[in-house]
Design an enzyme around this catalytic site. Structure first.
Site, PDB file in Angstrom:
ATOM      1  N   PHE A 116       0.681  -1.322   0.172  1.00  0.00           N
ATOM      2  CA  PHE A 116      -0.251   0.129  -0.191  1.00  0.00           C
ATOM      3  C   PHE A 116       1.238   1.076  -0.345  1.00  0.00           C
ATOM      4  CE2 PHE A 116      -4.177  -0.882  -0.542  1.00  0.00           C
ATOM      5  CZ  PHE A 116      -5.358   0.197   0.548  1.00  0.00           C
ATOM      6  N   GLN A 229      -6.585  14.807   4.150  1.00  0.00           N
ATOM      7  CA  GLN A 229      -6.778  14.186   3.288  1.00  0.00           C
ATOM      8  C   GLN A 229      -7.340  13.781   1.964  1.00  0.00           C
ATOM      9  OE1 GLN A 229      -5.548   9.400   3.100  1.00  0.00           O
ATOM     10  NE2 GLN A 229      -3.918  10.171   3.248  1.00  0.00           N
ATOM     11  N   HIS A 231      -7.954  11.593  -0.828  1.00  0.00           N
ATOM     12  CA  HIS A 231      -7.124  10.630  -1.477  1.00  0.00           C
ATOM     13  C   HIS A 231      -6.914  11.094  -3.289  1.00  0.00           C
ATOM     14  CE1 HIS A 231      -7.425   6.202  -3.116  1.00  0.00           C
ATOM     15  NE2 HIS A 231      -7.615   6.423  -1.416  1.00  0.00           N
ATOM     16  N   LEU A 241     -15.237   6.447  -3.844  1.00  0.00           N
ATOM     17  CA  LEU A 241     -13.847   6.107  -3.643  1.00  0.00           C
ATOM     18  C   LEU A 241     -13.160   4.697  -4.813  1.00  0.00           C
ATOM     19  CD1 LEU A 241     -11.105   6.054  -2.358  1.00  0.00           C
ATOM     20  CD2 LEU A 241     -12.515   4.519  -0.963  1.00  0.00           C
ATOM     21  N   GLU A 244      -6.791   1.874  -3.042  1.00  0.00           N
ATOM     22  CA  GLU A 244      -5.539   2.702  -3.341  1.00  0.00           C
ATOM     23  C   GLU A 244      -5.178   0.916  -3.527  1.00  0.00           C
ATOM     24  OE1 GLU A 244      -3.323   4.928  -1.072  1.00  0.00           O
ATOM     25  OE2 GLU A 244      -2.073   3.075  -0.266  1.00  0.00           O
ATOM     26  N   ARG A 275      -0.108   9.590  -0.387  1.00  0.00           N
ATOM     27  CA  ARG A 275      -1.386  10.147  -0.752  1.00  0.00           C
ATOM     28  C   ARG A 275      -1.388  11.506  -0.976  1.00  0.00           C
ATOM     29  NH1 ARG A 275      -6.801   6.694   2.304  1.00  0.00           N
ATOM     30  NH2 ARG A 275      -5.560   4.824   1.607  1.00  0.00           N
ATOM     31  N   HIS A 339     -11.025  12.617   2.337  1.00  0.00           N
ATOM     32  CA  HIS A 339     -11.644  11.259   1.642  1.00  0.00           C
ATOM     33  C   HIS A 339     -11.924  11.235   3.648  1.00  0.00           C
ATOM     34  CE1 HIS A 339     -11.211   6.978   2.182  1.00  0.00           C
ATOM     35  NE2 HIS A 339      -9.780   7.410   2.581  1.00  0.00           N
ATOM     36  N   ARG A 374      -1.913  10.512   6.957  1.00  0.00           N
ATOM     37  CA  ARG A 374      -2.263   8.743   7.021  1.00  0.00           C
ATOM     38  C   ARG A 374      -2.276   8.391   5.665  1.00  0.00           C
ATOM     39  NH1 ARG A 374      -6.195   5.969   5.745  1.00  0.00           N
ATOM     40  NH2 ARG A 374      -7.947   7.206   5.379  1.00  0.00           N
TER      41      ARG A 374
END
Lengths: 560, 294, 362
Positions: A116, A229, A231, A241, A244, A275, A339, A374
């Site tokens: 990730f 954040q 995304h 969404l 990821e 991100r 996000h 994050r």
């Protein structure tokens, strides 16, 4: 019921349910309270996975995970809390599996983990691309097993502070109408984030920052509010969404010419950079004319139909329904969308806020483990680890706390306020205010921020707040009056917007998700290695600061 | 003449023999040459699929294999449940080479040819609702239904699950209506047209099943239908043979005649009673025949 | 574009119902949920409906469109508007209506809870502080049941439940199968015993509405069939439904064709059969009760018997027999046909490349 609950958990997503389970197992009289049925909570929309240093896909350990998290946070995370997260994380994830969570498996039958963003090792444990759904289901199953009472479809509106401590909440019963006072010795806020501040957001309609504003209104400070954040891969125009996990499985991000532009921004990690780095890269490409209709392209074609259908089935469905694109054949147009809110109610590593008896856990809280940005997969982990810790400490404290009572005056005042709102005949419908807020936040407080735009936004929000004083509710009835609750949600959002703008202007540097390329393009550790703290002084936000806790890792240059 | 492998299923063999005789009589008139399959068994209905699913798969693979071996491209069915079962098994075999290989190995080891050449399973309803079949239908229905009001009852498993059946929109089907009209009848609409007759549980949960069955019957009667038509002999059993049980439930003696699809067309084509075998129905079809002769 | 809807409104206090028509302006990409929002925001704030995620995962927005349950957020309006169709929107079926499109979900959750929807751990413990070791293949047995988002679409359309509201229903039974098929659950046989009760597995009428309506591909009817298969495998067959099903098996391997007449006593028992004599006689007069002798035997039925024995040996009994076909049937669901189109063919988006390097195809 007679007497106060020991623990009342407001919000029944992953953090709320995990907290309630822990409190129950500790022997507390605990109840959950939620404006929607627990399984509808937005934790269920999480897709890609939950991080933990299990070591199933490669060598890994909590220290590596901590380092990735610290760096990912652009050094604004409190490292003691981060170490707790990463050390206790594996045990929490195993516990979920032992409870029955339907994780995807490796060839030798262990919990599968995928790479990730910004992670040094593949440690994101996943369930195809519906990990949040799987976790919400297993937690609700455990809630049902214990028969934990749930105030279902109760809209929490005001926390009640009495004699220097939180004694419970006033909530509107959405099913039958009426304000109810629910006293509790300790209260845990687990109400999630506030993505609905932005027009392009991955968040559900329910994500309106309720807990943050409720805490603010009883004098609790909010931390790092400017850190929202974005995304990198959300669908236009609504912001649905796209996980990821696609990039974790090897998808590419391309501009209109088919160029993997991240080579120029994050040459090593490429699509698996953090991100904020990717969102900024995308926004730059779009702003400089190399996007298509305000999007860049997420290309899954080379993964092949078999892998897409097996591991990214949810993504394919979302893409086909909401963008009309089958990713087997065509790239998906994506762009940054609001996000996850790194900021929130200031807590310590046990979830305690500055108000006795009040806790916060999950996205609503800011401990901070995520700092200025994050890592994907860390949010789900935070909900479990710190939900558990808050539940444990809250029940412990509750056992040593005398009875809690909500003063009649608090109820009467609140009822009067509601009556005034419901009786109002002339005024403005909330939607215009709501849409203007979301559009202006998107334009003036988005991926890239400028001083003049932020100051302008502050004025806009003040204007909107004034208009909100005259907002009208059309539905005057008792049964399922979400016209009323949606109007109250708008009120929550407006106060949060003011806090965010104040904090954003004050942080005169670029760090993580707070990007000021025009006036303060660099990180300034000398002056700003600290958290913003915003409190409400009756009329408006008041700014303060709080140092960051450093244990092992001194701030260093951050590149991917 | 289009050669089709004809799988009549259990009911048409025994208690619903009238379905078999009317189909066989009708076939040559609508351009179908039926190659009746003999080395076959019950398709298992929903029951073997539920009790012994691997056996269900093998039984249906055997039927498909023999049908394919007949040389025909189409396996013709006259029952909804057979259609779903065979199509479902077919999709499973055609879509999974490994599964097909295993099943074929088993078939061959007991003396059944392997299922190699794909065959398509189609209900008589589909053959007649469009294209060449529809033209043949119009040509053969010369005697006509003289405006008789017919309430179509589709029966669940010719429509759902639509991914497996796939012939028409499961919520807005029109095949029965088109056939009724092509035969000179008037199609009657009513809310429960696409719902369940209850047959699968009519023995194990009679009360629940009757609560379902009463809806299409009562609504068709109240809508002024002269008769109902259904493409499924199991629905036919519910609607016809079990209709009398509704008297105790509702206090009404509905007396609604129920026709098999092949009989409806057969009447319009002037087939004799010896082939239509209406006397095998529990609810008398006489009122319909009298109206037609009038 | 102009979007028109008809909505069944209901007064929360009096229970009065009325059909109201609305027409609003909305962008072309809107879903049914978006249109409802426009109506509620700008035209009639009293319209009540549930919503949250708007991306088909929370299950809040179940409602009926033209009498068929859908997720409002999954239902695009464009094609409908182009066709000039004005859909009728109403609350889901089989659940009491609270107000407008909001139903009382208590009965739904009560049935969910009735199947003990949580893992029952037992003799098999995982290694301490670690996960159970299970293959992906074994977990795939409940892959579909694990998709359920509790939206209620299946329950809304269940014909058996409409006739008998006490039927456990597709959602609860699918959830039960999620545990029966989970290798970590130690309560499998106990669960099956419970599910073989009056309102359990064998009350399903096989109308397949649940499979048809489910927006996530759970296929509750197949989950119920899996429970039936597993029950029979465990020898739990006291229910008439199970006996009925087993007689089909016996028929297939002895005479090939269904032994219809004997089906009745084998399902309902001799006593009940005798009670039904008058009814049976009315059928017999029409030839609807074929005499069991001589038996109507299909040609080459020995092949069926041999297949039965083989299948027993190969041990894909129980739900495994249904799971084995799921991979192939899934292809129908996701609508992908291999070789249909070249992703990089003429007119496609260019192949990815890194500036300064050779074209990186894949």
């Amino acid at each position: 019921m007679e007497g106060a609950h020991d623990v009342l958990v407001i919000g029944a997503g992953c953090a709320g349910m995990r907290a309630a389970i822990e409190a129950f197992d500790a022997g507390a009289n605990v109840a959950l309270l939620s404006k929607i049925h627990p399984t509808r909570s937005h934790s269920g929309a999480a897709e890609g996975g939950i991080n933990a240093a299990l070591g199933n896909a490669s060598e890994d350990n909590p220290e590596l995970h901590s380092y990735d998290t610290v760096k990912g946070a652009d050094y604004l995370g409190d490292q003691d809390a981060i170490e707790i997260l990463c050390t206790e994380g594996p045990g929490d994830v195993y516990e979920l599996e032992n409870w029955g969570a339907v994780f995807s498996r490796t060839d030798d039958g262990r919990i599968a983990q995928r790479p990730f963003g910004a992670a040094g090792a593949p440690r994101t444990a996943y369930a195809a691309d519906i990990t949040g759904h799987v976790l919400i289901q297993v937690l609700y199953e455990q809630v049902v097993k214990r028969n934990i009472p749930v105030y279902e479809e109760y809209f929490a509106w005001k926390l009640v502070e009495d004699g220097g401590r939180c004694v419970g909440v006033l909530a509107w019963n959405l099913l039958t109408g009426g304000l109810e006072a629910i006293p509790a010795k300790t209260t845990i806020l687990a109400t999630g984030g506030a993505g609905r501040l932005y027009v392009g957001t991955t968040n559900a309609y329910a994500c309106t920052g309720d807990g943050m504003t409720m805490a603010l209104r009883v004098g609790v400070p909010l931390k790092d509010m400017e850190m929202m954040q974005f995304h990198p891969t959300t669908l236009a125009p609504t912001g649905v969404l796209i996980t990821e996990g696609c990039r974790g499985e090897g998808a590419f991000l391309l501009n209109k010419d088919g160029e993997r532009f991240l080579k120029r921004y994050a040459p090593n990690a490429m699509e698996l950079a953090s991100r904020d780095v990717i969102s900024r890269a995308e926004q730059t490409e779009i702003d400089e004319g190399r996007g298509i209709d305000g999007n860049v392209m997420l290309d899954l074609r080379h993964l092949g139909a078999a892998k897409i259908i097996e591991r990214l089935h949810g993504t394919r469905e979302l893409s086909m329904v909401f963008a009309g694109i089958d990713p087997i054949y065509d790239p998906i147009p994506v762009r940054p969308g609001a996000h996850y809110h790194m900021g929130g109610v200031h807590t310590d590593a046990l979830g305690r806020t500055t108000l006795d008896g009040l806790y916060a856990a999950g996205e609503v809280a800011c401990i901070s483990v995520h700092g200025a940005n994050r890592l994907g997969g860390n949010a789900l982990l935070e909900t479990i680890t710190f939900g558990r810790r808050a539940g444990a400490d809250a029940s412990d404290v509750a056992f040593r706390t005398p009875e809690a009572q909500i003063p009649d005056s608090a109820v009467r005042d609140a009822e009067a306020e509601l009556r005034e709102l419901l009786d109002r005949k002339d005024g403005e419908r909330p939607w215009k205010i709501r849409d203007e807020l979301a559009e202006t936040m998107h334009a003036n407080f988005g991926v890239f921020r400028r001083e003049d735009q932020m100051i302008e936004q502050g004025k806009i929000v003040e204007g909107l707040r004034e208009r909100y004083e005259r907002v009208i509710v059309e539905d005057k009835g008792d049964v399922f009056n979400n016209d009323l609750t949606q109007a109250l949600e708008l009120g929550f959002l407006l106060e949060l917007a003011e806090c965010m703008v104040v904090a954003g202007i004050a942080r005169k540097e670029s760090r993580g998700a707070h990007a000021r390329p025009y006036d303060f393009p660099d990180r300034d550790d000398a002056n700003f290695l600290k958290h913003t703290m915003v409190s409400w002084n009756g009329a408006g936000p008041k700014l303060g600061w709080r140092p960051v806790t450093i244990t092992k890792w001194q701030p260093a240059a951050r590149s991917y | 003449m289009k050669k089709v492998a004809y799988y009549k299923g259990c009911l048409a063999s025994l208690s619903a023999k009238e379905l078999d005789t009317s189909t066989k009589a009708l076939a040559p008139k609508i351009g179908l040459e039926l190659i009746e399959l003999e080395s076959v068994t019950c398709c298992g209905a929903g029951d073997i699929h539920e009790a012994e699913p691997d056996f269900y798969l093998h039984l249906n693979a055997r039927i498909l294999s023999y049908a394919s071996a007949s040389g025909a491209d189409t396996l013709l069915t006259v029952c909804n449940v057979c259609t779903l079962n065979l199509r479902q098994a077919n999709w499973q075999l055609v879509g999974d080479a490994e599964l097909r290989a295993r099943v074929n190995e088993n078939l061959v080891s007991v003396g059944v040819p392997a299922y190699e050449r794909d065959i398509d399973v189609r209900h008589l309803l589909w053959e007649l609702a469009e294209d060449e079949g529809f033209e043949q239908l119009k040509a053969v229905a010369h005697k006509g239904l003289k405006g008789l009001k017919i309430a179509p009852f589709y029966g669940c498993q010719i429509l759902r699950p639509s991914r497996i059946l796939g012939f028409e929109d499961p919520d807005r089907p029109s095949s029965l209506e088109r056939i009724i009209e092509a035969c000179g009848g008037e199609a009657v609409d009513y809310p429960a047209k696409l719902k369940c007759c209850g047959f699968p549980i009519i023995q194990a949960r009679e009360e629940t099943a009757l609560g379902e069955l009463v809806q299409p019957i009562e609504q068709a009667v109240d809508a002024g239908a002269d008769a109902m038509v259904t493409p499924c002999p199991l629905c036919h059993l519910s609607l016809d043979a079990w209709q009398s049980k509704l008297k105790a439930v509702t206090g009404r003696d509905f007396k609604m005649p129920i026709l098999h699809l092949s009989q409806l067309i057969g009447v319009a084509a002037g087939l004799p009673e010896s082939e239509l075998k209406f006397r095998r129905h529990v609810v008398s079809v006489k009122p319909v025949l009298e109206k037609l002769d009038a | 574009m102009k979007v028109a809807l008809k909505i069944w409104r209901s007064n929360a206090e009096t229970g009065e119902r009325a059909l109201r028509e609305y027409e609003v302006e909305a962008p072309e990409w809107v879903t049914l949920l978006d249109v409802l929002d426009v109506i509620k925001d700008r035209h009639d704030g009293t319209l009540a409906f549930r919503k949250s995620c708007r991306m088909m995962i929370c299950g809040s927005c179940g409602m009926r469109m033209d009498g068929a349950a859908v997720l409002a957020c999954k239902t695009r309006m464009y094609d409908m508007v182009q066709a000039g169709h004005v859909p009728v929107i109403s609350a889901m079926g089989n659940l009491p209506i609270l107000k407008d499109l909001v139903v009382d979900m208590d009965p739904f959750w009560a049935k969910f809870k009735a199947v003990n929807p949580y893992l029952k751990t037992g003799y098999e413990e995982p290694p301490p502080g670690r996960e159970f070791r299970i293959s992906q293949k074994r977990m795939n047995a409940i892959q579909k049941e694990a998709l359920c988002i509790n939206c209620g679409a299946c329950v809304s359309e269940c014909n058996a439940m409409e006739s008998d509201p006490d039927f456990l229903g597709p959602q609860a039974l699918a959830k039960a199968m999620r545990f029966v098929g989970d290798p970590r659950d130690a309560g499998r046989v106990d669960r099956l015993e419970d599910l073989n009760g009056k309102n359990g597995i064998w009350q399903c009428t096989r109308c397949y509405f649940c499979n048809e309506r489910c927006p996530k591909g759970v296929d509750p009817r197949d989950a119920i069939a899996k429970l039936g298969a597993e029950s029979v495998k465990e020898g739990i067959d006291r229910d008439m439904g199970a006996k009925h099903a087993k007689w089909f098996v016996t028929s297939a391997k002895t005479t090939g064709w269904l032994r219809e007449t004997e089906l009745v006593p084998h399902t309902q028992g001799i006593v009940e059969t005798i009670k039904q004599t008058r009814f049976a006689l009315a059928l017999a007069r029409r030839g609807k009760v074929p005499p069991p002798f001589p038996p109507h035997v299909a040609k080459d039925v020995k092949e069926a018997r041999l297949l039965y024995d083989l299948v027993q040996e190969q041990g894909r009994a129980g739900y495994e027999g249904i799971v084995q076909g799921e991979a192939a049937l899934a292809k129908l669901a996701h609508g992908y046909r291999e070789g249909e189109r070249d992703p990089y063919g003429e007119g496609s988006f260019p192949r990815p490349y890194i500036a300064g390097e050779e074209a990186t195809a894949s």
